[in-house]
Design a protein around this motif. Structure first.
Motif, PDB file in Angstrom:
ATOM      1  N   VAL B  37       0.875  -1.170   0.000  1.00 15.30           N
ATOM      2  CA  VAL B  37       0.000   0.000   0.000  1.00 15.30           C
ATOM      3  C   VAL B  37       0.912   1.220   0.000  1.00 15.30           C
ATOM      4  N   GLN B  39       1.367   5.724  -0.026  1.00 14.58           N
ATOM      5  CA  GLN B  39       0.768   6.992   0.372  1.00 14.58           C
ATOM      6  C   GLN B  39       1.639   8.129  -0.145  1.00 14.58           C
ATOM      7  N   LYS B  43      -1.344  12.806   0.871  1.00 13.62           N
ATOM      8  CA  LYS B  43      -2.516  12.159   0.267  1.00 13.62           C
ATOM      9  C   LYS B  43      -2.966  10.955   1.086  1.00 13.62           C
ATOM     10  N   GLY B  44      -4.026  10.314   0.598  1.00 10.34           N
ATOM     11  CA  GLY B  44      -4.571   9.147   1.280  1.00 10.34           C
ATOM     12  C   GLY B  44      -3.857   7.863   0.904  1.00 10.34           C
ATOM     13  N   LEU B  45      -4.355   6.765   1.468  1.00  8.32           N
ATOM     14  CA  LEU B  45      -3.774   5.454   1.194  1.00  8.32           C
ATOM     15  C   LEU B  45      -4.244   4.945  -0.165  1.00  8.32           C
ATOM     16  N   TRP B  47      -4.057   1.317  -2.389  1.00  7.77           N
ATOM     17  CA  TRP B  47      -3.680  -0.094  -2.524  1.00  7.77           C
ATOM     18  C   TRP B  47      -2.894  -0.275  -3.814  1.00  7.77           C
ATOM     19  N   TYR B  95       4.117   0.938   2.143  1.00  7.57           N
ATOM     20  CA  TYR B  95       3.930   0.083   3.304  1.00  7.57           C
ATOM     21  C   TYR B  95       3.683  -1.352   2.865  1.00  7.57           C
TER      22      TYR B  95
END
Lengths: 111, 120
Positions: B37, B39, B43-45, B47, B95
């Motif tokens: 994942v 980021q 910003k947001g996560l 996938w 991540y």
């Protein structure tokens, strides 16, 4: 493409209850499990709800998750709010092609 | 205790390649799917990819399909992400995350992340 929509931000006072919604763009959000992740500033995400409503060990029971209703939504509810709950919260599930999908995230302010 | 330790991030020029690794411990690695994942700054996560416990089934986000390859070595308890033809928009913290089961179902443990910067 399947999308999950969350409110950009929510705020509530300590001790109160807040609910964050996560709405699926198509199909049934109940088709795949929904997870919720908490991310405090400068830290990696952690899981607070998995499989719609299950809490990992160590997550207080003030956190609860639910699915369903006519709105095709999942919800994360945090009761007895504490200042330490202030964070970004993301919902996550899968599309029909088994690809992961995240909501845009909700910034929770506890003031 | 589950531990996930990413490595391999850094600065790379557009069009370049990088391989990320994630060393896992504290659980039976081959029994769980694994995820990447990312980021982007501020910003947001997002996938990126997942792989099942046996390594025979993979999925990719449209944004990386054909450029990134996920793999795993169950004998070394290590997850990999080979990133080719990198673009500025691939700049992010990456991540690795352990899945709930042998086939992808959702993530329960996360690493601390490794930063990839694509810039000339």
């Amino acid at each position: 493409n399947f999308m999950l929509t969350q409110p950009h931000s929510v705020s509530e006072s300590p001790g109160k209850t807040v609910t964050i919604s996560c709405t699926g763009s198509s199909g049934s959000i109940a088709s795949n499990y929904v997870q919720w992740y908490q991310q405090r500033p400068g830290s990696a995400p952690t899981t607070v709800i998995y499989e719609d409503s299950q809490r990992p060990s160590g997550v207080p029971d003030r956190f609860s998750g639910s699915i369903g209703g006519s709105s095709n939504s999942a919800s994360l509810t945090i009761s007895g709010l504490k200042t330490e709950d202030e964070a970004d919260y993301y919902c996550q599930s899968y599309d029909s092609s088994h690809r992961g999908v995240f909501g845009g995230g909700t910034k929770l302010t506890v003031l | 205790e589950v531990q996930l330790l990413e490595s391999g991030g850094g600065l790379v020029q557009p069009g370049g390649s990088l391989r990320l690794s994630c060393a896992a411990s504290g659980f039976t690695f081959r029994n769980y799917a694994m995820n990447w994942v990312r980021q982007a700054p501020g910003k947001g996560l997002e996938w990126v990819s997942d792989i099942n416990g046996g390594g025979g089934s993979t999925n990719y986000a449209d944004s990386v399909k054909g450029r990134f390859t996920i793999s795993r070595d169950n004998s070394k308890n290590t997850l990999y992400l080979q990133m080719n033809s990198l673009r500025a928009e691939d700049t992010a913290v990456y991540y690795c995350a352990k899945d709930l089961s042998r086939d992808p179902r959702g993530m329960d443990y996360w690493g601390q992340g490794t930063l990839v910067t694509v810039s000339s």
